[in-house]
Design a protein around this motif. Structure first.
Motif, PDB file in Angstrom:
ATOM      1  N   ASN A 116       0.829  -1.212   0.000  1.00  0.00           N
ATOM      2  CA  ASN A 116       0.000   0.000   0.000  1.00  0.00           C
ATOM      3  C   ASN A 116       0.865   1.266   0.000  1.00  0.00           C
ATOM      4  O   ASN A 116       0.413   2.344   0.342  1.00  0.00           O
ATOM      5  CB  ASN A 116      -1.000  -0.001   1.147  1.00  0.00           C
ATOM      6  CG  ASN A 116      -0.339  -0.033   2.502  1.00  0.00           C
ATOM      7  OD1 ASN A 116       0.877  -0.128   2.610  1.00  0.00           O
ATOM      8  ND2 ASN A 116      -1.144   0.042   3.544  1.00  0.00           N
ATOM      9  N   LEU A 117       2.158   1.086  -0.396  1.00  0.00           N
ATOM     10  CA  LEU A 117       3.132   2.163  -0.601  1.00  0.00           C
ATOM     11  C   LEU A 117       3.522   2.921   0.667  1.00  0.00           C
ATOM     12  O   LEU A 117       3.956   4.070   0.593  1.00  0.00           O
ATOM     13  CB  LEU A 117       2.668   3.121  -1.695  1.00  0.00           C
ATOM     14  CG  LEU A 117       2.407   2.470  -3.054  1.00  0.00           C
ATOM     15  CD1 LEU A 117       1.991   3.517  -4.073  1.00  0.00           C
ATOM     16  CD2 LEU A 117       3.633   1.703  -3.538  1.00  0.00           C
ATOM     17  N   LYS A 118       3.364   2.283   1.817  1.00  0.00           N
ATOM     18  CA  LYS A 118       3.853   2.880   3.060  1.00  0.00           C
ATOM     19  C   LYS A 118       5.316   2.501   3.219  1.00  0.00           C
ATOM     20  O   LYS A 118       5.716   1.364   2.996  1.00  0.00           O
ATOM     21  CB  LYS A 118       3.038   2.413   4.252  1.00  0.00           C
ATOM     22  CG  LYS A 118       1.646   2.995   4.245  1.00  0.00           C
ATOM     23  CD  LYS A 118       0.956   2.772   5.544  1.00  0.00           C
ATOM     24  CE  LYS A 118      -0.411   3.427   5.474  1.00  0.00           C
ATOM     25  NZ  LYS A 118      -1.134   3.278   6.709  1.00  0.00           N
ATOM     26  N   GLU A 119       6.117   3.494   3.617  1.00  0.00           N
ATOM     27  CA  GLU A 119       7.559   3.297   3.732  1.00  0.00           C
ATOM     28  C   GLU A 119       7.955   3.135   5.199  1.00  0.00           C
ATOM     29  O   GLU A 119       7.453   3.844   6.070  1.00  0.00           O
ATOM     30  CB  GLU A 119       8.262   4.509   3.111  1.00  0.00           C
ATOM     31  CG  GLU A 119       9.691   4.293   2.768  1.00  0.00           C
ATOM     32  CD  GLU A 119      10.224   5.361   1.814  1.00  0.00           C
ATOM     33  OE1 GLU A 119      11.310   5.149   1.283  1.00  0.00           O
ATOM     34  OE2 GLU A 119       9.567   6.405   1.609  1.00  0.00           O
ATOM     35  N   SER A 120       8.852   2.208   5.461  1.00  0.00           N
ATOM     36  CA  SER A 120       9.323   1.972   6.828  1.00  0.00           C
ATOM     37  C   SER A 120      10.253   3.099   7.270  1.00  0.00           C
ATOM     38  O   SER A 120      10.627   3.965   6.478  1.00  0.00           O
ATOM     39  CB  SER A 120      10.086   0.644   6.902  1.00  0.00           C
ATOM     40  OG  SER A 120      11.337   0.751   6.236  1.00  0.00           O
ATOM     41  N   VAL A 121      10.641   3.056   8.516  1.00  0.00           N
ATOM     42  CA  VAL A 121      11.668   3.967   9.002  1.00  0.00           C
ATOM     43  C   VAL A 121      12.986   3.571   8.355  1.00  0.00           C
ATOM     44  O   VAL A 121      13.126   2.484   7.802  1.00  0.00           O
ATOM     45  CB  VAL A 121      11.773   3.917  10.544  1.00  0.00           C
ATOM     46  CG1 VAL A 121      10.469   4.364  11.189  1.00  0.00           C
ATOM     47  CG2 VAL A 121      12.169   2.533  11.012  1.00  0.00           C
ATOM     48  N   TYR A 122      13.967   4.469   8.433  1.00  0.00           N
ATOM     49  CA  TYR A 122      15.286   4.165   7.880  1.00  0.00           C
ATOM     50  C   TYR A 122      15.928   2.981   8.599  1.00  0.00           C
ATOM     51  O   TYR A 122      15.763   2.813   9.810  1.00  0.00           O
ATOM     52  CB  TYR A 122      16.227   5.355   8.038  1.00  0.00           C
ATOM     53  CG  TYR A 122      15.908   6.553   7.186  1.00  0.00           C
ATOM     54  CD1 TYR A 122      15.487   6.417   5.865  1.00  0.00           C
ATOM     55  CD2 TYR A 122      16.058   7.834   7.689  1.00  0.00           C
ATOM     56  CE1 TYR A 122      15.218   7.526   5.083  1.00  0.00           C
ATOM     57  CE2 TYR A 122      15.798   8.954   6.914  1.00  0.00           C
ATOM     58  CZ  TYR A 122      15.376   8.792   5.614  1.00  0.00           C
ATOM     59  OH  TYR A 122      15.114   9.890   4.844  1.00  0.00           O
ATOM     60  N   SER A 123      16.674   2.208   7.840  1.00  0.00           N
ATOM     61  CA  SER A 123      17.492   1.146   8.429  1.00  0.00           C
ATOM     62  C   SER A 123      18.659   1.788   9.162  1.00  0.00           C
ATOM     63  O   SER A 123      18.810   3.011   9.176  1.00  0.00           O
ATOM     64  CB  SER A 123      18.042   0.251   7.308  1.00  0.00           C
ATOM     65  OG  SER A 123      18.973   0.971   6.519  1.00  0.00           O
ATOM     66  N   ASN A 124      19.510   0.971   9.720  1.00  0.00           N
ATOM     67  CA  ASN A 124      20.738   1.496  10.285  1.00  0.00           C
ATOM     68  C   ASN A 124      21.575   2.123   9.164  1.00  0.00           C
ATOM     69  O   ASN A 124      21.426   1.775   8.003  1.00  0.00           O
ATOM     70  CB  ASN A 124      21.539   0.379  10.984  1.00  0.00           C
ATOM     71  CG  ASN A 124      21.848  -0.759  10.050  1.00  0.00           C
ATOM     72  OD1 ASN A 124      20.932  -1.355   9.487  1.00  0.00           O
ATOM     73  ND2 ASN A 124      23.116  -1.062   9.858  1.00  0.00           N
ATOM     74  N   GLN A 125      22.428   3.040   9.523  1.00  0.00           N
ATOM     75  CA  GLN A 125      23.270   3.731   8.552  1.00  0.00           C
ATOM     76  C   GLN A 125      24.566   2.956   8.347  1.00  0.00           C
ATOM     77  O   GLN A 125      25.116   2.384   9.278  1.00  0.00           O
ATOM     78  CB  GLN A 125      23.593   5.130   9.081  1.00  0.00           C
ATOM     79  CG  GLN A 125      24.494   5.944   8.197  1.00  0.00           C
ATOM     80  CD  GLN A 125      24.741   7.307   8.781  1.00  0.00           C
ATOM     81  OE1 GLN A 125      23.998   8.234   8.529  1.00  0.00           O
ATOM     82  NE2 GLN A 125      25.787   7.432   9.582  1.00  0.00           N
ATOM     83  N   VAL A 126      25.057   2.968   7.105  1.00  0.00           N
ATOM     84  CA  VAL A 126      26.344   2.361   6.797  1.00  0.00           C
ATOM     85  C   VAL A 126      27.189   3.400   6.067  1.00  0.00           C
ATOM     86  O   VAL A 126      26.661   4.244   5.340  1.00  0.00           O
ATOM     87  CB  VAL A 126      26.163   1.061   5.965  1.00  0.00           C
ATOM     88  CG1 VAL A 126      25.621   1.353   4.597  1.00  0.00           C
ATOM     89  CG2 VAL A 126      27.447   0.289   5.890  1.00  0.00           C
ATOM     90  N   LYS A 127      28.496   3.342   6.298  1.00  0.00           N
ATOM     91  CA  LYS A 127      29.433   4.333   5.760  1.00  0.00           C
ATOM     92  C   LYS A 127      30.314   3.684   4.687  1.00  0.00           C
ATOM     93  O   LYS A 127      30.761   2.568   4.851  1.00  0.00           O
ATOM     94  CB  LYS A 127      30.305   4.843   6.911  1.00  0.00           C
ATOM     95  CG  LYS A 127      31.421   5.768   6.539  1.00  0.00           C
ATOM     96  CD  LYS A 127      32.173   6.140   7.814  1.00  0.00           C
ATOM     97  CE  LYS A 127      33.453   6.888   7.529  1.00  0.00           C
ATOM     98  NZ  LYS A 127      34.154   7.224   8.789  1.00  0.00           N
ATOM     99  N   ALA A 128      30.555   4.418   3.596  1.00  0.00           N
ATOM    100  CA  ALA A 128      31.474   3.955   2.545  1.00  0.00           C
ATOM    101  C   ALA A 128      32.472   5.074   2.257  1.00  0.00           C
ATOM    102  O   ALA A 128      32.079   6.207   1.989  1.00  0.00           O
ATOM    103  CB  ALA A 128      30.701   3.617   1.285  1.00  0.00           C
ATOM    104  N   VAL A 129      33.754   4.741   2.336  1.00  0.00           N
ATOM    105  CA  VAL A 129      34.815   5.694   2.035  1.00  0.00           C
ATOM    106  C   VAL A 129      35.392   5.319   0.668  1.00  0.00           C
ATOM    107  O   VAL A 129      35.855   4.190   0.489  1.00  0.00           O
ATOM    108  CB  VAL A 129      35.915   5.661   3.118  1.00  0.00           C
ATOM    109  CG1 VAL A 129      37.038   6.627   2.768  1.00  0.00           C
ATOM    110  CG2 VAL A 129      35.328   5.959   4.486  1.00  0.00           C
ATOM    111  N   ILE A 130      35.355   6.245  -0.261  1.00  0.00           N
ATOM    112  CA  ILE A 130      35.822   5.974  -1.610  1.00  0.00           C
ATOM    113  C   ILE A 130      37.300   6.377  -1.693  1.00  0.00           C
ATOM    114  O   ILE A 130      37.653   7.511  -1.361  1.00  0.00           O
ATOM    115  CB  ILE A 130      35.003   6.778  -2.657  1.00  0.00           C
ATOM    116  CG1 ILE A 130      33.501   6.573  -2.443  1.00  0.00           C
ATOM    117  CG2 ILE A 130      35.423   6.404  -4.066  1.00  0.00           C
ATOM    118  CD1 ILE A 130      33.026   5.145  -2.463  1.00  0.00           C
ATOM    119  N   PRO A 131      38.160   5.452  -2.140  1.00  0.00           N
ATOM    120  CA  PRO A 131      39.602   5.769  -2.194  1.00  0.00           C
ATOM    121  C   PRO A 131      39.922   6.847  -3.228  1.00  0.00           C
ATOM    122  O   PRO A 131      39.213   7.060  -4.162  1.00  0.00           O
ATOM    123  CB  PRO A 131      40.244   4.440  -2.584  1.00  0.00           C
ATOM    124  CG  PRO A 131      39.148   3.601  -3.157  1.00  0.00           C
ATOM    125  CD  PRO A 131      37.858   4.136  -2.621  1.00  0.00           C
TER     126      PRO A 131
END
Length: 131
Positions: A116-131
């Protein structure tokens, strides 16, 4: 009824340089941030091929039965406002972000979307460092 929060078992992101990624005998796994050579016909003013960077994300599926897909959000600030980066709802639990830049750090979250197009809360955050 709100959707359950996406489980917090993201794969850890690992940044690899293009040289290291090229020497690996096995392909990169989902959850790795990797650098790959750019298009063979494109060189910079010094005649060097630019690198194309990619962050591969993977997460566990929601346990809710009515989830039809996921949205992926990104920011470049640890507590910044997220911007949705997937153009359409994605039924997969894998996403490759190819619009990242060398030397930058990005933070990602996902949401689950119900039928029904309801969106959940955000998941945990993940970090990516680009070389």
């Amino acid at each position: 009824m709100p959707l359950p929060r996406i489980r917090s078992s993201w794969l850890i992101l690992v940044a690899l340089s293009a040289a290291l990624a090229a020497t690996l005998a096995q392909p990169a796994r989902a959850g790795d941030a990797v650098s790959r050579p750019g298009g063979a016909s494109r060189t910079n003013s010094e005649g060097v091929l630019p690198q194309q960077h990619c962050v591969n994300l993977s997460w566990e599926a929601s346990t809710s039965d009515d989830v039809i897909g996921y949205n992926v959000y990104r920011t470049d600030m640890p507590k910044g406002s997220y911007r949705k980066i997937n153009p359409v709802l994605d039924p997969s639990t894998l996403y490759s972000d190819t619009s990242v830049a060398e030397g930058k750090t990005y933070y990602y979250v996902t949401t689950a979307v119900s039928s029904n197009l309801k969106e959940s809360v955000y998941s945990n955050q993940v970090k990516a460092v680009i070389p």
